[in-house]
Write a protein that holds these residues in place. Structure first.
Motif, short mmCIF file in Angstrom:
data_model
loop_
_atom_site.label_atom_id
_atom_site.label_comp_id
_atom_site.label_asym_id
_atom_site.label_seq_id
_atom_site.Cartn_x
_atom_site.Cartn_y
_atom_site.Cartn_z
N GLU A 15 0.83 -1.21 0.00
CA GLU A 15 0.00 0.00 0.00
C GLU A 15 0.87 1.26 0.00
N ILE A 16 1.94 1.24 0.78
CA ILE A 16 2.85 2.39 0.83
C ILE A 16 3.52 2.58 -0.52
N ALA A 17 3.96 1.50 -1.14
CA ALA A 17 4.61 1.58 -2.45
C ALA A 17 3.67 2.21 -3.47
N LYS A 18 2.43 1.79 -3.45
CA LYS A 18 1.45 2.32 -4.40
C LYS A 18 1.13 3.78 -4.09
N LYS A 19 0.92 4.09 -2.83
CA LYS A 19 0.52 5.44 -2.41
C LYS A 19 1.58 6.48 -2.72
N TYR A 20 2.86 6.15 -2.48
CA TYR A 20 3.95 7.12 -2.61
C TYR A 20 4.90 6.83 -3.78
N GLY A 21 4.64 5.77 -4.54
CA GLY A 21 5.50 5.45 -5.67
C GLY A 21 6.91 5.06 -5.25
N MET A 22 7.02 4.34 -4.14
CA MET A 22 8.32 3.93 -3.61
C MET A 22 8.60 2.47 -3.93
N SER A 23 9.88 2.14 -3.95
CA SER A 23 10.25 0.75 -4.17
C SER A 23 10.03 -0.05 -2.89
N LEU A 24 9.67 -1.31 -3.08
CA LEU A 24 9.50 -2.19 -1.93
C LEU A 24 10.81 -2.38 -1.17
N CYS A 25 11.93 -2.31 -1.89
CA CYS A 25 13.24 -2.45 -1.26
C CYS A 25 13.46 -1.34 -0.23
N LYS A 26 13.15 -0.10 -0.59
CA LYS A 26 13.32 1.04 0.31
C LYS A 26 12.38 0.90 1.52
N ILE A 27 11.16 0.44 1.25
CA ILE A 27 10.17 0.29 2.32
C ILE A 27 10.58 -0.84 3.26
N THR A 28 11.10 -1.92 2.70
CA THR A 28 11.55 -3.04 3.52
C THR A 28 12.69 -2.61 4.43
N ARG A 29 13.59 -1.79 3.90
CA ARG A 29 14.70 -1.28 4.72
C ARG A 29 14.14 -0.47 5.89
N GLY A 30 13.17 0.39 5.62
CA GLY A 30 12.54 1.18 6.68
C GLY A 30 11.86 0.28 7.70
N SER A 31 11.21 -0.75 7.23
CA SER A 31 10.53 -1.68 8.12
C SER A 31 11.52 -2.40 9.02
#
Length: 107
Positions: A68-84
């Protein structure tokens, strides 16, 4: 001096410089000054990336899924996974900052 020594020295200088900036910013309680400083220091794309990284941490904290975050903000899952991963660490700086923000909102 070989390239590994040069890189290590450069990494050390970078770390010292970041710590120096942190010490200076810690002494300021002027939000507008810090905002202006960030606008001077970072290019518009860098500021966007900086802001998006914080947005994703707040979204993860709210329970928003990575997709949902990737779709909402156009971010890569890799960047989001790092944040997670950073948020899940036992002594997470992200968690501490979120807690500070929540404490301020509760006032």
């Amino acid at each position: 001096m070989n390239s590994n020594e040069t890189k290590e020295n450069n990494d050390e200088v970078i770390d010292q410089t970041i710590r120096e900036l942190c010490r200076i910013l810690k002494k300021s309680d002027d939000e507008n000054f810090i905002y202006d400083f960030f606008k001077c220091l970072f290019t518009p794309p860098e500021l966007k990336d900086f802001a998006n990284r914080w947005l994703l941490v707040k979204e993860l904290d709210k329970g928003t899924t990575q997709r949902e975050i990737a779709k909402k903000y156009g971010m890569s899952l890799c960047k989001i996974t790092r944040g997670s991963r950073e948020l899940a660490k036992a002594d997470s700086a992200f968690r501490k900052l979120l807690d500070i923000q929540k404490a301020q909102e509760d006032r």
